[in-house]
Design a protein around this motif. Structure first.
Motif, PDB file in Angstrom:
ATOM      1  N   UNK A 115      -5.531 -25.840  -3.341  1.00 21.69           N
ATOM      2  CA  UNK A 115      -5.301 -26.090  -4.768  1.00 21.69           C
ATOM      3  C   UNK A 115      -6.076 -27.337  -5.171  1.00 21.69           C
ATOM      4  N   UNK A 116      -6.965 -27.200  -6.158  1.00 18.56           N
ATOM      5  CA  UNK A 116      -7.773 -28.318  -6.657  1.00 18.56           C
ATOM      6  C   UNK A 116      -7.399 -28.572  -8.114  1.00 18.56           C
ATOM      7  N   UNK A 117      -6.889 -29.757  -8.385  1.00 19.00           N
ATOM      8  CA  UNK A 117      -6.467 -30.140  -9.739  1.00 19.00           C
ATOM      9  C   UNK A 117      -7.504 -31.097 -10.317  1.00 19.00           C
ATOM     10  N   UNK A 173      -0.167 -33.716 -10.009  1.00 19.01           N
ATOM     11  CA  UNK A 173      -0.541 -32.984  -8.797  1.00 19.01           C
ATOM     12  C   UNK A 173       0.580 -33.029  -7.771  1.00 19.01           C
ATOM     13  N   UNK A 174       1.207 -34.186  -7.634  1.00 16.94           N
ATOM     14  CA  UNK A 174       2.307 -34.308  -6.685  1.00 16.94           C
ATOM     15  C   UNK A 174       3.519 -33.500  -7.145  1.00 16.94           C
ATOM     16  N   UNK A 175       3.762 -33.457  -8.444  1.00 12.23           N
ATOM     17  CA  UNK A 175       4.852 -32.630  -8.976  1.00 12.23           C
ATOM     18  C   UNK A 175       4.600 -31.150  -8.684  1.00 12.23           C
ATOM     19  N   UNK A 176       3.324 -30.749  -8.724  1.00 19.29           N
ATOM     20  CA  UNK A 176       2.989 -29.366  -8.387  1.00 19.29           C
ATOM     21  C   UNK A 176       3.407 -29.055  -6.948  1.00 19.29           C
ATOM     22  N   UNK A 177       3.103 -29.978  -6.047  1.00 18.03           N
ATOM     23  CA  UNK A 177       3.476 -29.791  -4.646  1.00 18.03           C
ATOM     24  C   UNK A 177       4.989 -29.709  -4.500  1.00 18.03           C
TER      25      UNK A 177
END
Length: 382
Positions: free
Chosen positions: A108-110, A118-122
């Motif tokens: 996944x590249x943000x 990005x950390x919230x996505x994880x």
């Protein structure tokens, strides 16, 4: 001429005067020839929405929507289901299911969000799969500070770093180009993505924003890049939000090798902040699909006018016809932009087929199965 060189290639040794680059191209042309008996590997489904194939191995697909529409939520389910060998019965996946990665990398590249985003996505993915730790084969990158050139070069490096990746998500692809409206740069970028998906035999999902639209208008992807992506993608889905209802909708824009799925509705539970799927009524589904029906009706009328007494037109001739019959606009630039959108929409909804010839692009009327319509003198296309 390449044609002459190619025709003589099989009857005499390659002339020493042919530059190495041309000799290589001639070799590749010979290798590219396909017949009805050529063994061709079928592209396998990787991401399903409902019972429909959205994304396939060896190709790319597109997720689009305006800001805060719910694209990140959909991406989290794509990634999470790719990491799960079995889906827990209690997990509502919004009818999204990716093929299990079998331990291969998911990347996944943000390029848009903050580091916190990005950390919230994880964290969202971890919550969906019920894990306290980030899986070792989930690789996430944050490139908000990268230039377009650095993003493009970075992707080339990542493709080398993860040659056996199961799934790639680039959120968002527009940050890999300097100008999304630059035709040459956009075309080259799309060709590059297509090439890498094929070479690595992997599935690539790209995210791009929609331009703001007025009520009743068809959503248009950002710039020439968006138009080219939609023309070449294996599939495209759009995420919409009804702010008054606080509800989100996953809708099929087009699926190249599958039937469209019915719109999927979800909202966030105020207690858990988890998305919850809601079954739409028949009337709600019809209402959500009305915009597409109206648009397709308009395009079919435009097609009938443009292809009156003929079944094929060269690009310049067809564009002149579209400009003649489309809704009036003010200014040459606006007229040309509307013409390009209408042409892209005719292709998107499979109302015409594009063919590249030595003289340029030619467009043909096609039937519901995608075959060219044979036109006979005296026949009407209406």
């Amino acid at each position: 001429m390449i044609t002459n060189e190619l025709s003589s290639f099989s009857v005499r040794p390659e002339p020493k005067t042919i530059p190495l680059t041309q000799a290589t191209l001639l070799s590749r042309i010979r290798e590219s020839r396909i017949t009805d008996r050529t063994p061709v590997k079928k592209l396998k489904p990787v991401v399903m929405v409902g019972q429909s194939t959205f994304a396939r191995r060896g190709d790319f697909s597109v997720i689009t929507g305006q800001r805060k529409a719910g694209k990140t939520t959909v991406l989290q389910f794509v990634v999470a289901t790719a990491l799960l060998e079995e889906i827990p019965l209690e997990l509502d996946t919004l009818q999204i299911r990716a093929e299990y990665c079998r331990g291969n990398d998911v990347v996944y590249v943000d390029t848009e969000g903050s580091k916190e985003d990005t950390q919230d996505f994880i964290k969202g993915v971890k919550s969906l799969i019920g894990s306290s730790e980030q899986p070792a084969h989930l690789h996430t990158y944050h490139w908000r500070e990268f230039t377009a050139k650095e993003c493009r070069e970075g992707m080339d490096i990542l493709f080398t770093e993860h040659p056996n990746a199961h799934l790639w998500i680039i959120d968002g692809i527009a940050d890999l180009v300097n100008k999304p409206n630059d035709e040459e740069e956009s075309n080259q970028t799309v060709r590059w993505i297509m090439s890498m998906a094929g070479k690595l035999d992997t599935c690539v999902v790209l995210v791009i924003h929609e331009n703001p639209t007025k009520a009743g208008q068809e959503a248009k992807l950002r710039g020439h890049l968006g138009s080219e992506l939609e023309r070449k993608a294996s599939g495209a889905i759009g995420i919409e939000k009804d702010r008054q209802k606080g509800e989100h909708y996953i809708k099929s824009r087009f699926l190249r090798k599958s039937a469209d799925f019915d719109p999927i509705a979800f909202r966030f539970d105020p207690q858990t902040n988890r998305p919850v799927h809601r079954i739409l009524t028949a009337s709600e589904r019809a209402q959500l699909q009305d915009k597409n029906r109206i648009r397709i009706g308009e395009l079919m009328n435009l097609r009938s006018r443009c292809f009156l007494n003929t079944a094929s037109k060269a690009e310049r001739e067809l564009k002149d016809s579209i400009k003649l019959y489309q809704n009036a606009t003010t200014g040459k630039d606006a007229e040309r932009a509307l013409c390009n959108r209408n042409l892209a929409a005719l292709l998107k909804y499979n109302l015409i087929r594009e063919e590249q010839t030595a003289e340029g692009y030619v467009y043909h009327l096609i039937d519901t199965e995608g075959a060219a319509i044979e036109f006979k003198i005296g026949q009407s296309n209406e």
